[in-house]
Design an enzyme around this catalytic site. Structure first.
Site, short mmCIF file in Angstrom:
data_model
loop_
_atom_site.label_atom_id
_atom_site.label_comp_id
_atom_site.label_asym_id
_atom_site.label_seq_id
_atom_site.Cartn_x
_atom_site.Cartn_y
_atom_site.Cartn_z
N GLY A 105 15.98 -15.77 8.16
CA GLY A 105 14.64 -16.31 8.36
C GLY A 105 14.45 -17.52 7.45
O GLY A 105 15.29 -17.81 6.60
N LYS A 106 13.40 -18.26 7.64
CA LYS A 106 13.07 -19.38 6.74
C LYS A 106 11.64 -19.79 7.00
O LYS A 106 11.17 -19.69 8.14
CB LYS A 106 13.99 -20.57 7.00
N GLY A 107 10.96 -20.27 5.96
CA GLY A 107 9.59 -20.71 6.14
C GLY A 107 9.32 -21.98 5.37
O GLY A 107 10.13 -22.41 4.55
#
Ligand code: NAD
Length: 418
Positions: A105-107
């Site tokens: 994931g990444k934000g």
């Protein structure tokens, strides 16, 4: 131009390249080229003067077939939907190549934090954490620091999450300091995996690390630790750089003293033991045995790659080579240890932090380092097997072959619902 490269397109072309060596159905490969979901949200935050400002923010959950989504949160004006999607995909294949039971994931928030006060950043972070709370959790999605975020932001997110959920759950976030449930060895982990992978590559190529010359581009957390540890392994660090320029001494210099000089003056430039000043470009094209790019993405493009003289590159940074540079270096037989393996020490020790949080039982630094060593050596062995079985010239393709197969296996075992 390096700046025009769409990172999501780069990710997809890396997957397509590896897929040609895999016996995985095209429709499964298609699944593995796209995020499962992307949260795009507009955060309305009150500034100190009472006005309101809107900030765009994202969280991409790329793939959870092997475990909870895992990846950092970045604050930067250039954060975009495609960048976050690409970074979440790279996390998926990074956790797979080192075989830890996590997804990717990444934000990010589109913001330059230097333009805002600490109280404004706290309100911004807590507003984002409120949006994230329904979709994160130690069994769902576990954020971590990334560019321009650190312990402070992670504490705000953890506190907001724990307050809203009425729980204590330190494993919802990693990269914490020791007092808040962080892990021994986390700070050194990225530089450590970079040099363990380099040592394994030298061994595989029958090259001697003792006395080998090393250049390090970027002297921050990842770069300087890699320089210190490779020096301890018997190699000779001859060049280093940071955003102010580079330094060189053909006979080598003490990387710890160079770091002390940087701490005192703000840069490695001017360090007396390596007083030959060179440019950043010179550092990348020196005739050395090992080059460690540890600054930013796209540091070496196709043109500069023509001048690279290193025999081995260990990618501490994420994406330091453009796809064109990758092709040039493959043609020139440079052995490039890809970022998803070389810098995977960071996420590996984040995984150890999460394990310790869940067990409420904490490990010694010695145990963390021993587990990390085993993880990276196993990943390198799997890479070598893939290179040899498929007669690959490019180790990056080998890493994706291993990683994609592992994610596809997990998906294949579980099947799809409904
Ligand atoms: P950092 O901010 O601590 O250090 C970055 C260094 O690069 C600084 O010394 C800076 O001066 C230097 N730099 C910037 N532009 C440069 C240029 N043009 N030429 C030479 N040097 C330049 O960051 P970090 O945590 O060490 O991260 C470096 C890279 O490693 C990034 O790509 C990051 O994504 C990657 N990485 C870091 C970790 C981690 O745990 N720290 C984990 C995985 C990947």
């Amino acid at each position: 131009m390096a700046g025009e490269i769409n990172p999501f397109a780069s990710l997809q072309s890396q997957i397509d390249e590896a897929a040609t060596y895999l016996d995985v159905d095209d429709d499964v490969i298609e699944r593995l080229k796209h995020p499962e979901r992307v949260l795009e949200t507009n955060l309305t935050v009150e500034l100190d003067d009472g006005s309101l400002e809107r900030f765009k923010a994202f969280r991409a959950q790329f793939n959870g077939d092997r475990g909870p989504y895992k990846g950092g949160i970045r604050y930067h004006p250039q954060v975009s939907r495609d960048e976050v999607k690409a970074l979440s995909g790279w996390m998926t294949y990074k956790t797979a190549i080192v075989d830890i039971p996590l997804g990717g994931g990444k934000g990010g928030i589109v913001v330059d934090p230097a333009d805002y006060s600490e109280t404004e950043l706290e309100r911004l972070t807590r507003t984002f954490a409120t949006e994230l709370t329904p979709i994160i959790g130690e069994d769902k999605d576990i954020p971590a620091p990334d560019v321009n975020t650190g312990q402070r932001e992670m504490n705000w997110i953890k506190d907001t999450y724990e307050t809203l959920e009425n729980t204590t759950e330190p494993g919802v976030i990693t990269g914490k300091n020791l007092a808040s449930g962080g892990s021994e060895g986390r700070v050194e982990a990225t530089g450590r995996s970079t040099v363990i992978a380099a040592r394994e590559a030298f061994d595989y190529l029958d090259k001697d690390l003792e006395g080998a010359t090393v250049a390090v581009q970027g002297y921050g957390n990842a770069g300087w630790i890699a320089a210190k540890l490779i020096d301890e392994m018997g190699a000779t660090v001859v060049a280093a750089s940071d955003s102010s320029g580079g330094i060189y001494n053909a006979d080598g210099f003490d990387p710890v003293a160079a770091k002390t000089h940087k701490n005192e003056t703000g840069s490695v430039v001017g360090y007396p033991e390596a007083d030959e000043e060179i440019t950043n470009e010179d550092v990348l094209t020196l005739d050395v045995d090992l080059l460690i790019p540890a600054a930013l993405e796209n540091a070496i493009d196709g043109g500069l790659a023509e001048d690279v003289e290193a025999d081995v590159i260990s990618e501490a940074a994420n994406g330091p080579l453009t796809p064109e540079a990758d092709r040039v270096l493959e043609d020139e037989d440079v052995f490039v240890i890809p970022d998803i393996l070389a810098n995977a020490g960071g996420v590996t020790v984040s995984y150890f932090e999460w394990v310790q949080n869940r067990q409420r039982f904490y490990w010694s630094e010695q145990k963390v380092n021993a587990e990390l060593e085993e993880t990276i050596v196993d990943a390198f062995d799997a890479l070598v097997d893939a290179i040899e079985e498929n007669e690959l010239d490019n180790p990056r393709t080998g890493a994706y072959v291993v990683a994609i197969q592992r994610v596809a296996n997990a998906f294949g075992e579980a099947g799809s619902f409904p």
